[in-house]
Design a protein around this motif. Structure first.
Motif, short mmCIF file in Angstrom:
data_model
loop_
_atom_site.label_atom_id
_atom_site.label_comp_id
_atom_site.label_asym_id
_atom_site.label_seq_id
_atom_site.Cartn_x
_atom_site.Cartn_y
_atom_site.Cartn_z
N LYS B 74 -28.85 -64.44 26.98
CA LYS B 74 -30.72 -64.62 27.57
C LYS B 74 -31.44 -65.13 25.25
CE LYS B 74 -31.79 -62.67 31.31
NZ LYS B 74 -31.51 -63.12 32.47
N LEU B 75 -31.92 -66.09 25.66
CA LEU B 75 -32.24 -66.33 24.22
C LEU B 75 -33.52 -65.91 23.61
CD1 LEU B 75 -30.68 -70.22 23.03
CD2 LEU B 75 -30.12 -67.46 22.46
N GLU B 76 -33.77 -64.55 23.67
CA GLU B 76 -35.08 -63.47 23.76
C GLU B 76 -35.07 -63.11 22.63
OE1 GLU B 76 -36.04 -62.34 27.93
OE2 GLU B 76 -37.32 -60.80 26.94
N GLN B 77 -35.70 -62.76 21.65
CA GLN B 77 -36.27 -62.12 20.84
C GLN B 77 -36.38 -60.67 21.00
OE1 GLN B 77 -36.63 -62.72 16.91
NE2 GLN B 77 -36.77 -60.34 16.81
N ALA B 78 -35.73 -59.61 20.84
CA ALA B 78 -36.17 -58.41 21.05
C ALA B 78 -37.21 -57.51 20.41
CB ALA B 78 -34.55 -56.99 21.49
N GLU B 79 -38.23 -57.34 21.31
CA GLU B 79 -39.65 -57.29 20.44
C GLU B 79 -39.58 -55.76 20.89
OE1 GLU B 79 -41.13 -59.19 18.68
OE2 GLU B 79 -40.88 -61.39 19.30
N ASN B 80 -39.51 -54.83 21.53
CA ASN B 80 -39.43 -54.03 21.68
C ASN B 80 -38.42 -53.41 22.85
OD1 ASN B 80 -41.37 -53.32 24.23
ND2 ASN B 80 -42.10 -54.59 23.62
N ILE B 81 -38.24 -51.57 22.71
CA ILE B 81 -37.80 -50.76 23.00
C ILE B 81 -38.01 -49.42 23.72
CG2 ILE B 81 -35.05 -49.69 23.19
CD1 ILE B 81 -34.11 -51.60 21.32
N MET B 82 -37.64 -49.34 24.93
CA MET B 82 -38.69 -48.10 25.88
C MET B 82 -37.62 -47.24 25.98
SD MET B 82 -42.29 -48.61 25.33
CE MET B 82 -43.23 -48.12 26.22
N HIS B 83 -37.45 -46.24 25.84
CA HIS B 83 -36.10 -45.21 26.54
C HIS B 83 -36.55 -44.01 26.93
CE1 HIS B 83 -34.59 -42.86 23.04
NE2 HIS B 83 -35.21 -43.39 22.29
N ASP B 84 -36.24 -43.56 28.03
CA ASP B 84 -36.82 -42.06 28.87
C ASP B 84 -35.05 -41.12 28.46
OD1 ASP B 84 -35.05 -42.67 30.74
OD2 ASP B 84 -36.63 -43.25 32.09
N GLY B 85 -34.93 -41.26 28.01
CA GLY B 85 -33.38 -40.36 27.66
C GLY B 85 -31.82 -41.36 28.87
N ASN B 86 -32.63 -41.42 29.70
CA ASN B 86 -31.68 -41.92 30.60
C ASN B 86 -31.49 -43.55 30.52
OD1 ASN B 86 -29.81 -39.54 31.94
ND2 ASN B 86 -32.38 -39.81 32.85
N VAL B 87 -32.78 -44.35 31.39
CA VAL B 87 -33.32 -45.71 30.84
C VAL B 87 -33.65 -46.46 29.96
CG1 VAL B 87 -33.26 -47.89 31.84
CG2 VAL B 87 -32.82 -45.55 33.08
N PHE B 88 -32.59 -47.12 29.29
CA PHE B 88 -33.92 -48.02 28.47
C PHE B 88 -34.61 -49.36 28.25
CE2 PHE B 88 -30.10 -46.31 25.65
CZ PHE B 88 -30.43 -46.13 24.86
N ARG B 89 -35.35 -49.68 27.89
CA ARG B 89 -36.59 -50.68 28.60
C ARG B 89 -36.70 -51.67 27.37
NH1 ARG B 89 -39.06 -48.04 32.10
NH2 ARG B 89 -38.15 -47.63 33.32
N ILE B 90 -36.29 -53.07 27.81
CA ILE B 90 -36.29 -54.23 26.38
C ILE B 90 -37.08 -54.67 26.83
CG2 ILE B 90 -34.96 -55.44 24.95
CD1 ILE B 90 -33.21 -53.76 25.00
N ASN B 91 -38.39 -55.36 25.98
CA ASN B 91 -39.11 -56.54 25.68
C ASN B 91 -39.87 -56.25 27.57
OD1 ASN B 91 -38.83 -56.92 23.78
ND2 ASN B 91 -38.14 -58.69 24.39
N SER B 92 -40.03 -54.98 27.77
CA SER B 92 -40.77 -54.44 29.02
C SER B 92 -39.94 -54.88 30.83
CB SER B 92 -42.20 -54.55 29.18
OG SER B 92 -42.69 -54.25 27.95
N LYS B 93 -38.75 -55.47 30.12
CA LYS B 93 -38.18 -56.23 31.27
C LYS B 93 -36.59 -55.89 31.54
CE LYS B 93 -38.58 -60.05 29.37
NZ LYS B 93 -39.37 -62.06 29.18
N HIS B 94 -36.34 -55.81 30.47
CA HIS B 94 -34.94 -56.18 30.33
C HIS B 94 -34.48 -54.11 30.58
CE1 HIS B 94 -34.43 -60.30 29.89
NE2 HIS B 94 -34.86 -59.89 29.08
N GLU B 95 -33.49 -53.87 31.83
CA GLU B 95 -33.63 -51.98 32.07
C GLU B 95 -31.88 -52.06 31.56
OE1 GLU B 95 -37.13 -50.30 34.44
OE2 GLU B 95 -34.21 -50.80 35.24
#
Lengths: 299, 299
Positions: B74-95
């Motif tokens: 996907k041609l998309e800039q990764a702007e942010n990453i959240m993680h809870d120790g198990n799951v990463f969530r990038i740009n609030s949508k890709h897990e």
């Protein structure tokens, strides 16, 4: 007098030669044959830049590139190395300021009765070399590695039946390869089983298993491809007193330096790249080693 | 839910994607553009397997290979990453279960008056992209690295005169490249000199030097190519609290793992491969990282 003599003819050696020459080091590649373990891979899909290519073609490309860049290549086995702290002397004639060992590994044998007797008469260690001789025959592959899976894949394109015989309960090859074999109607798996003996007359005719398969410990085979891994080629390393790890791999620092000054190592023979052994890691190590040689000789 | 999301689109990212998919990991490559610093290399001669190839063609091959193997891009800039120790969530949508940072480096600026003002009006950071616009013009290249040498080489094929301006007394590029430039009648070297300012009207017309050259501190130039290195792209790494070294490179273990569980890094952004930054080391690190992800996720 060379700046660098590279011993070995696989991807690590070729990459080191390309980099060394571009650093304007006078470089000799000394190898009994050009190409290492990669020659036995008939379909490489994981070397970035080539969607698929044979190991032989990768090596042809690299050899052409090495010659184009201006490294010398001599097809000669390095039998001995002398050094006095400053100059290395290989086979009593080639002199250099630094040496890179990129000698790779050798095929491991099963060490069972009949194995050596039937080499070339059914027993083979190189599917890429010999698969085509088994058109419409029944063959076995011993092993569970990527190499074993690749051999089985290739053999299935020639033979009418391929048995994969492995001592464990599932192959340890890349899942992508295993899946493809499982979907291949020509391939059957005989797990938890060892080959104990190869039997035949002029050519091999069958193997003896340590467990029954379809009610018998005998399995009729026209060919047996032995893919049970490889052992490091450490004759020269031992001669030089180079430090090895518990698996007899040459210990290297992040710059691919061994414990002996001006001796470097790269590729499958080393502990580099997290011991991950691929074309892609070999070429990286070769390049890093050449850079270290250049840096160290400038000092 | 992906097994692995790779952030970045250069050789390290592509190699990791090829290996990850072959390990049957569900893999997404997330990049604002495919290709990293390599896109700016017009003539790569040191990637083993290709006698010579442009950086763009290497990337085209790798992209085709990644898609053929079955990774998603996907041609998309990764702007942010959240993680809870198990799951990463990038740009609030890709897990994903794991993340690989292969974000490379960005071009360093000179930070002198006129530099930004004349970007696209004479000032450029990419000879591969812009050399052809300077046919029969007089251009300068600032820097002493391989990139600077390659830019000068390429520019000499288009422009009528190329000045290499470098603050030190000799270039630090590969000797092979320096030699070739020294034998190139279109190329002149201005050593021990810094560019202090870019001046012009609609387009740039000259630069101001901190030392006299041919009796003047002014040098008339139609173009100025700035090749003074690059800085690591560490925005995401900082966001995640990833440990960096003193050069702001991401610290990795031999398996390309960062200090944070399930976050890996590969390529120019890392301390891997003895900090040697080449296509050949990037692809190696990408492959090693994919292998570590596969191993770690299996546990």
């Amino acid at each position: 007098m060379y700046d660098l003599i590279i011993i070995g003819g696989g991807p690590a050696a070729m990459s080191a030669a390309i980099y060394a020459v571009r650093y304007r080091l006078k470089t000799l590649v000394l190898a009994s044959v050009l190409g290492g373990a990669i020659l036995e891979a008939h379909d490489v899909q994981n070397y970035p830049g080539f969607k698929n290519i044979s190991g032989m073609d990768i090596m042809k490309n690299m050899e052409e590139q090495v010659r184009f860049q201006g490294a010398e290549i001599k097809l000669e086995q390095a039998e001995n190395i002398m050094h006095d702290g400053n100059v290395f002397r290989i086979n009593s004639k080639h002199e250099s300021k630094a040496v890179l060992l990129a000698v790779g590994t050798k095929r491991r044998k099963l060490n069972i009765p009949g194995e050596v007797e039937y080499i070339g008469k059914g027993v083979s260690y190189c599917a890429t070399c010999d698969a085509a001789f088994f058109r419409d025959k029944v063959v076995g592959v011993v092993g569970g590695s990527n190499s074993a899976a690749m051999a089985a894949q290739l053999l299935s394109e020639h033979s009418k039946k391929v048995y994969v015989i492995y001592r464990k309960s599932h192959m340890r090859a890349e899942p992508a390869r295993v899946e493809s074999l499982e979907n291949n109607p020509k391939v059957d798996f005989i797990y938890n089983t060892n080959v104990m003996e190869v039997k035949g007359s002029k050519f091999m005719e069958k193997v003896i298993l340590d467990n029954e398969h379809d009610g018998s410990r005998e399995l009729a085979l026209d060919g047996l491809f032995i893919e049970v891994g490889s052992v490091p080629s450490i004759t020269l390393a031992k001669l030089l007193g180079i430090e090895l790890d518990e698996n007899k791999l040459i210990k290297v620092d992040p710059g691919q330096r061994t414990n002996i000054k001006r001796i470097y190592a790269a590729g499958d023979i080393t502990t580099g790249s997290n011991k991950f052994r691929q074309v892609v890691t070999a070429v990286s190590e070769g390049a890093i080693a050449a850079h270290s040689v250049y840096t160290d000789l400038k000092e």
